[in-house]
Design a protein around this motif. Structure first.
Motif, PDB file in Angstrom:
ATOM      1  N   THR A 188      95.554  77.587 124.768  1.00 28.06           N
ATOM      2  CA  THR A 188      94.177  76.799 124.977  1.00 28.06           C
ATOM      3  C   THR A 188      93.181  77.166 125.940  1.00 28.06           C
ATOM      4  OG1 THR A 188      95.154  74.964 125.925  1.00 28.06           O
ATOM      5  CG2 THR A 188      94.952  74.984 123.470  1.00 28.06           C
ATOM      6  N   ARG A 189      93.980  77.956 127.092  1.00 30.17           N
ATOM      7  CA  ARG A 189      93.114  78.395 128.092  1.00 30.17           C
ATOM      8  C   ARG A 189      93.766  79.844 128.535  1.00 30.17           C
ATOM      9  NH1 ARG A 189      90.355  75.168 131.887  1.00 30.17           N
ATOM     10  NH2 ARG A 189      89.161  73.468 130.536  1.00 30.17           N
ATOM     11  N   LEU A 190      93.010  80.806 129.146  1.00 29.70           N
ATOM     12  CA  LEU A 190      93.594  82.088 129.775  1.00 29.70           C
ATOM     13  C   LEU A 190      92.878  82.419 131.123  1.00 29.70           C
ATOM     14  CD1 LEU A 190      92.560  84.268 126.501  1.00 29.70           C
ATOM     15  CD2 LEU A 190      94.546  83.001 127.059  1.00 29.70           C
TER      16      LEU A 190
ATOM     17  N   PRO B 102      85.195  80.486 125.362  1.00 31.64           N
ATOM     18  CA  PRO B 102      85.669  79.205 125.868  1.00 31.64           C
ATOM     19  C   PRO B 102      86.938  78.895 126.421  1.00 31.64           C
ATOM     20  CG  PRO B 102      84.368  79.310 123.699  1.00 31.64           C
ATOM     21  CD  PRO B 102      84.918  80.932 124.096  1.00 31.64           C
ATOM     22  N   TYR B 103      87.672  79.987 125.988  1.00 26.39           N
ATOM     23  CA  TYR B 103      89.162  79.802 126.348  1.00 26.39           C
ATOM     24  C   TYR B 103      89.342  80.186 127.846  1.00 26.39           C
ATOM     25  CZ  TYR B 103      90.241  79.226 121.301  1.00 26.39           C
ATOM     26  OH  TYR B 103      90.384  79.096 120.113  1.00 26.39           O
ATOM     27  N   ILE B 104      88.386  80.937 128.535  1.00 28.65           N
ATOM     28  CA  ILE B 104      88.777  81.347 129.928  1.00 28.65           C
ATOM     29  C   ILE B 104      88.411  80.898 130.884  1.00 28.65           C
ATOM     30  CG2 ILE B 104      87.877  83.525 131.068  1.00 28.65           C
ATOM     31  CD1 ILE B 104      87.921  85.297 128.454  1.00 28.65           C
ATOM     32  N   ASP B 105      89.442  81.039 131.728  1.00 28.96           N
ATOM     33  CA  ASP B 105      89.238  80.580 133.130  1.00 28.96           C
ATOM     34  C   ASP B 105      89.004  81.934 134.065  1.00 28.96           C
ATOM     35  OD1 ASP B 105      89.498  77.744 132.929  1.00 28.96           O
ATOM     36  OD2 ASP B 105      91.616  77.847 133.470  1.00 28.96           O
ATOM     37  N   HIS B 106      87.667  82.271 134.289  1.00 29.46           N
ATOM     38  CA  HIS B 106      87.372  83.395 135.127  1.00 29.46           C
ATOM     39  C   HIS B 106      87.733  83.172 136.387  1.00 29.46           C
ATOM     40  CE1 HIS B 106      85.321  86.929 135.935  1.00 29.46           C
ATOM     41  NE2 HIS B 106      84.000  86.441 136.292  1.00 29.46           N
ATOM     42  N   ALA B 107      88.979  84.116 136.713  1.00 26.75           N
ATOM     43  CA  ALA B 107      89.438  84.104 138.107  1.00 26.75           C
ATOM     44  C   ALA B 107      89.038  85.053 138.971  1.00 26.75           C
ATOM     45  CB  ALA B 107      91.129  84.115 137.740  1.00 26.75           C
ATOM     46  N   ILE B 108      88.649  84.673 140.093  1.00 28.23           N
ATOM     47  CA  ILE B 108      88.309  85.520 141.136  1.00 28.23           C
ATOM     48  C   ILE B 108      89.133  84.954 142.552  1.00 28.23           C
ATOM     49  CG2 ILE B 108      86.266  84.157 141.943  1.00 28.23           C
ATOM     50  CD1 ILE B 108      85.052  87.104 143.028  1.00 28.23           C
ATOM     51  N   LEU B 109      90.534  85.463 142.525  1.00 27.73           N
ATOM     52  CA  LEU B 109      91.390  85.189 143.379  1.00 27.73           C
ATOM     53  C   LEU B 109      92.035  86.434 144.206  1.00 27.73           C
ATOM     54  CD1 LEU B 109      93.297  82.685 141.119  1.00 27.73           C
ATOM     55  CD2 LEU B 109      91.882  82.231 142.857  1.00 27.73           C
ATOM     56  N   ASN B 110      91.255  87.374 144.306  1.00 28.12           N
ATOM     57  CA  ASN B 110      91.533  88.302 145.356  1.00 28.12           C
ATOM     58  C   ASN B 110      91.249  87.910 146.726  1.00 28.12           C
ATOM     59  OD1 ASN B 110      91.347  90.655 146.797  1.00 28.12           O
ATOM     60  ND2 ASN B 110      90.567  91.809 145.483  1.00 28.12           N
TER      61      ASN B 110
ATOM     62  N   VAL C  26      99.439  68.252 125.571  1.00 26.39           N
ATOM     63  CA  VAL C  26      98.976  69.064 126.640  1.00 26.39           C
ATOM     64  C   VAL C  26      98.234  70.422 126.138  1.00 26.39           C
ATOM     65  CG1 VAL C  26     100.127  67.735 128.537  1.00 26.39           C
ATOM     66  CG2 VAL C  26     100.957  70.149 127.542  1.00 26.39           C
ATOM     67  N   GLY C  27      97.392  70.738 127.113  1.00 25.15           N
ATOM     68  CA  GLY C  27      96.888  72.177 126.849  1.00 25.15           C
ATOM     69  C   GLY C  27      97.848  73.188 127.259  1.00 25.15           C
ATOM     70  N   ILE C  28      97.841  74.465 126.943  1.00 26.47           N
ATOM     71  CA  ILE C  28      98.767  75.604 127.299  1.00 26.47           C
ATOM     72  C   ILE C  28      97.773  76.728 127.967  1.00 26.47           C
ATOM     73  CG2 ILE C  28     100.380  77.228 126.840  1.00 26.47           C
ATOM     74  CD1 ILE C  28     101.203  74.213 126.374  1.00 26.47           C
TER      75      ILE C  28
END
Length: 220
Positions: free
Chosen positions: A203-205, A10-18, A180-182
C-alpha cells in the motif's frame, strides 16, 4: 490490472536518503512530491523542518527515518529522535527495529522499544523489519510484535540490505490480515516493479526513483 490502470504516485514515499544530500536537493524532492502527488517525501531527521516548511500548503506528508539504518540505537534514543521529529513537523515515522532483539527472539524487549514510540508520538509508525536479514520465523515474530505495539505499517527493509520482494510483501500481508498497511522499500527502480508490488499487496512504496517511475507511467 495492467500497468496503465494503476497510477503509482499515491503509493510512493519519495525518498531522499542519500547521506550527502544538500538542502537544495531536499527542496527539489519536495517540489517533485507536490508535482506528482506522492504520498510523502521521506527525508533524514535533520531536514524534517525544512521539508515541513516546503510542503505545509500541500497534501504531501513529511516522513522521516528513526534509528536508520541499523536499528541499533537504544530505545530511549529512538524515542527522543521520534518525538523531536514530530515536533519538527514529521507526520509519519519509519522506525528501524532492533535486529538483534529479533534474532534473539526477545519479543518483550522488542515490544518495549516500539510500543512507546507508537503511543507517545501518535503519528503513523512504519516498522522496518529488514526482512532480507531475517528468517521467515523471525519476520513473522517481528511483524506480530509490531501489530501488538500499534504500528500502522509493516515495512520490508531500509534498502541498505537488499530490496523488497513479492514474497516479502505477501508474507506481511498475510500476517497483517488487513489491519495495517504494507510498505515495500528497497530496489524499486521501474514501473513494472512498482506495479507488481502493489498487486502483491503493498500500500506504500519507498523509492528514490520516483520521478523515473512516473516518467515511465506517463509514457504508457
Amino acid at each position: 490490472m495492467s500497468e496503465s490502470e494503476i497510477n503509482p504516485a499515491p503509493y510512493i514515499d519519495h525518498a531522499i536518503l542519500n547521506p550527502t544530500a544538500v538542502p537544495e536537493q531536499i527542496d527539489q524532492a519536495c517540489h517533485e512530491s507536490d508535482r506528482y502527488g506522492f504520498a510523502s517525501v521521506c527525508v533524514y531527521p535533520c531536514y524534517v523542518k525544512r521539508a515541513a516548511d516546503q510542503l505545509n500548503k500541500t497534501r504531501v506528508l513529511v516522513s522521516t527515518v528513526i534509528g536508520f539504518p541499523s536499528g541499533a540505537s537504544t530505545p530511549s534514543t529512538k524515542l527522543y529522535e521520534a518525538q523531536e521529529a514530530v515536533e519538527n513537523g514529521a507526520q509519519e515515522l519509519d522506525v528501524v527495529l532492533n535486529l538483534g532483539l529479533i534474532k534473539a527472539g526477545n519479543a518483550d524487549a522488542l515490544l518495549a522499544e516500539i510500543a512507546p514510540i507508537c503511543e507517545i508520538t501518535k503519528v503513523p509508525i512504519k516498522a522496518i523489519l529488514e526482512m532480507n536479514l531475517l528468517t521467515t520465523d523471525e519476520q513473522v515474530l517481528a511483524a506480530e510484535v509490531c501489530l501488538d505495539a500499534g504500528v500502522m505499517f509493516l515495512k520490508t527493509s531500509t534498502g541498505w540490505a537488499g530490496g523488497a520482494t513479492i514474497e516479502q510483501v505477501k508474507l506481511l500481508k498475510s500476517v497483517g490480515r488487513g489491519r495495517v498497511g504494507i510498505k515495500a522499500s528497497g530496489g524499486i527502480r521501474t514501473l513494472a516493479q512498482a506495479i507488481a508490488l502493489i498487486e502483491a499487496g503493498a500500500t506504500r512504496l519507498g523509492t528514490s526513483r520516483s520521478v523515473e517511475i512516473m516518467a515511465e507511467f506517463k509514457d504508457i
